[in-house]
Design an enzyme around this catalytic site. Structure first.
Site, PDB file in Angstrom:
ATOM      1  N   PHE A  99       0.857  -1.186   0.000  1.00  0.00           N
ATOM      2  CA  PHE A  99       0.000   0.000   0.000  1.00  0.00           C
ATOM      3  C   PHE A  99       0.896   1.240   0.000  1.00  0.00           C
ATOM      4  O   PHE A  99       0.866   2.053   0.922  1.00  0.00           O
ATOM      5  CB  PHE A  99      -0.933  -0.003   1.215  1.00  0.00           C
TER       6      PHE A  99
ATOM      7  N   LYS B 133       2.235   4.710  -1.711  1.00  0.00           N
ATOM      8  CA  LYS B 133       1.914   5.810  -2.619  1.00  0.00           C
ATOM      9  C   LYS B 133       3.196   6.275  -3.293  1.00  0.00           C
ATOM     10  O   LYS B 133       4.193   6.557  -2.607  1.00  0.00           O
ATOM     11  CB  LYS B 133       1.275   6.975  -1.866  1.00  0.00           C
ATOM     12  N   GLU B 134       3.180   6.350  -4.597  1.00  0.00           N
ATOM     13  CA  GLU B 134       4.341   6.892  -5.286  1.00  0.00           C
ATOM     14  C   GLU B 134       4.564   8.316  -4.822  1.00  0.00           C
ATOM     15  O   GLU B 134       3.637   9.106  -4.715  1.00  0.00           O
ATOM     16  CB  GLU B 134       4.146   6.842  -6.806  1.00  0.00           C
TER      17      GLU B 134
ATOM     18  N   PHE C   9      -8.676  12.146  -0.931  1.00  0.00           N
ATOM     19  CA  PHE C   9      -9.062  11.751  -2.285  1.00  0.00           C
ATOM     20  C   PHE C   9     -10.386  12.379  -2.730  1.00  0.00           C
ATOM     21  O   PHE C   9     -11.162  11.762  -3.433  1.00  0.00           O
ATOM     22  CB  PHE C   9      -9.118  10.221  -2.416  1.00  0.00           C
TER      23      PHE C   9
ATOM     24  N   GLY D  46      -3.993   8.760 -12.869  1.00  0.00           N
ATOM     25  CA  GLY D  46      -3.169   7.943 -13.761  1.00  0.00           C
ATOM     26  C   GLY D  46      -2.295   7.028 -12.941  1.00  0.00           C
ATOM     27  O   GLY D  46      -2.666   6.615 -11.841  1.00  0.00           O
TER      28      GLY D  46
ATOM     29  N   CYS E 175      -1.169   2.013 -10.798  1.00  0.00           N
ATOM     30  CA  CYS E 175      -2.039   1.226  -9.917  1.00  0.00           C
ATOM     31  C   CYS E 175      -3.523   1.385 -10.218  1.00  0.00           C
ATOM     32  O   CYS E 175      -4.185   0.413 -10.589  1.00  0.00           O
ATOM     33  CB  CYS E 175      -1.763   1.590  -8.459  1.00  0.00           C
TER      34      CYS E 175
ATOM     35  N   LYS F 296      -4.899   0.226 -13.761  1.00  0.00           N
ATOM     36  CA  LYS F 296      -4.681  -1.204 -13.940  1.00  0.00           C
ATOM     37  C   LYS F 296      -5.533  -2.030 -12.979  1.00  0.00           C
ATOM     38  O   LYS F 296      -6.120  -3.048 -13.376  1.00  0.00           O
ATOM     39  CB  LYS F 296      -3.192  -1.509 -13.724  1.00  0.00           C
TER      40      LYS F 296
END
Length: 455
Positions: A155, A157-158, A259, A267, A270, A273
């Protein structure tokens, strides 16, 4: 503990480096020799804040090594983490060829007891397929080696992955209920003990439920984003400020603030997809996930909103027009261009005859690679990769902001006005206040905020 990480992509490298930071002896395997050479020479193949320092520190301490030697990697770790890519197949399902290839490689070399940890995002039932692949390879060589498969979805986050790993809000672990599964549970409990000293963060469940949890989490977050984007588009029509709405509903503790930001669409590697893969799983069981189909459709539409706003202002034919674009990565603090909204906007502008100057604080090299694949040579020739945000503005008809980098939040507005042909800003992330922009003399277009800029 001795740990092997198979795959040094985004998830694998962060996982390996952070587990080494906790004092474990970590062996990272990858089949890409160039990537391994880069890592062994002190380089990092991805941009992730803080990761380079963690990797360097643990390499120097001898707790982190990188290699292409499969046999050595299997021999090294009692815990074998599979952290390879699961890209979408043509039908939207997760492509498991790399996961199963990793499992077979382990099965061909393992001796004694191993815990195989599925760290990659995989659909429900993958643990059983991994188990079958391992058993087949072990039986083929007449070995008596034993194992257990655990699901431990990430879990991360980039842009905040190191922090997320080192300070997790939850650790999801799925294991079997047999003797081998209970043995695996104890080993995973020992591994993650440092994270549970203040309070228990681990959620134990069966393997299938753990696999499902990752998809459910990302699908929920994607749903919140698309929900707010759809409301923002309506807000523009009915004269509502979506930011006021966001604060109003976010203050409800049952909803919360996360969010809920309207923007140019999501985009990355994750959400797109994983939403598709969950829909594909549902179809395999004769279920139609109506909400998730809508989430995906709304997001595809949202990536075109900025382009539509520009066309509404400048007309269908943009030949001779020149635009500045700030932000290319799908989100800040990463160079990831996968499914990035900027790619959609740039493609739309170029298809209508415009030219563009683009800038991103981190993703310029990756953008050059990706856009060379996206665009025809004639279109690519009309793209200038600017040296700075202000450099991108020169002689542009308007500025479009697509990624909410902090560096874009407090710019010199006088300089922006001086460099643009005309003071027009299309803000795909609502970075600026419409009233402030209007007072500064800008024609400002946000997302769901037109009520504040109508004249």
């Amino acid at each position: 503990m001795k740990i092997t990480i198979i795959g040094t992509g985004y998830v694998g490298l962060v996982t390996g480096a952070c587990l080494a930071e906790l004092g474990n002896d970590v062996f990272c395997l990858d089949v890409d020799q160039n990537k391994i050479d880069l890592l062994n020479n002190g380089g990092i193949p991805i941009h992730e804040p803080g990761l380079e320092e963690v990797v360097a520190r643990n390499r120097a301490a001898g707790r982190l090594q990188f290699s292409t030697d499969v046999a050595a990697s299997v021999a090294h770790g009692a815990l074998q983490f599979i952290a390879v890519g699961t890209p979408p197949d043509e039908d939207g399902s997760a492509d498991l060829q790399y996961v199963l290839a990793a499992a077979r490689s382990i099965g061909r070399h393992m001796t004694g007891f191993k815990v195989i940890v599925d760290k990659s995002t995989v659909p429900v039932g993958t643990g059983e397929r991994v188990r079958a692949a391992l058993a087949e390879e072990i039986a083929a060589r007449g070995s008596d080696a034993t194992f257990s498969v655990v699901s431990n979805p990430e879990f991360l986050k980039e842009g905040a992955a190191v922090e997320d790993f080192m300070r997790p809000d939850r650790i999801v672990l799925g294991h079997d209920g047999d003797a081998a599964g209970l043995r695996a549970r104890e080993m995973m409990k020992k591994l993650y003990a440092p994270f549970n000293r203040n309070h228990e963060r681990t959620f134990w469940m069966d393997v299938r439920s753990a696999e499902f949890t990752k998809y459910a989490a990302n699908a929920m977050l994607a749903t919140r984003i698309s929900f707010m984007n759809e409301l923002a588009n309506l807000a523009d029509r009915v004269g509502v400020d979506i930011e006021a709405v966001r604060h109003g509903i976010g203050s409800d503790p049952r909803i919360g603030h996360s969010f809920l930001y309207a923007g140019a669409g999501y985009g990355g590697s994750c959400f797109p997809k994983d939403v598709q893969a969950l829909e594909r799983t549902a179809r395999q069981y004769d279920q139609d996930l109506l909400i998730l189909r809508a989430v995906e459709a709304v997001n595809d539409n949202q990536k075109q909103v900025l382009g539509r706003k520009i066309v509404a202002s400048f007309g269908e034919d943009l030949a001779g027009r020149h635009f500045a674009i700030w932000g290319l990565a799908f989100k800040p603090n990463t160079d990831d261009m996968r499914e990035a909204p900027a790619r959609v906007l740039l493609g739309e502008l170029l298809a209508r005859g415009a030219s563009a100057a683009v800038y991103d604080p981190v993703a310029m090299i990756e953008a050059k690679r990706v856009l060379a694949l996206d665009l025809a040579p004639e279109q690519l020739a009309r793209v200038r990769f600017a040296a700075s945000p202000m450099d991108a503005l020169d002689q542009a008809d308007a500025l479009a902001i697509v990624t909410e980098w902090k560096a874009f939040r407090s710019p010199d507005f006088d300089q922006i006005k001086a460099r643009l042909k005309q003071p027009v800003v299309f803000d795909g992330r609502n970075l600026f206040e419409p009233e402030v922009m209007a007072e500064a003399g800008f024609e400002y277009h946000g997302i769901g905020r037109s009520v504040l800029t109508r004249r």
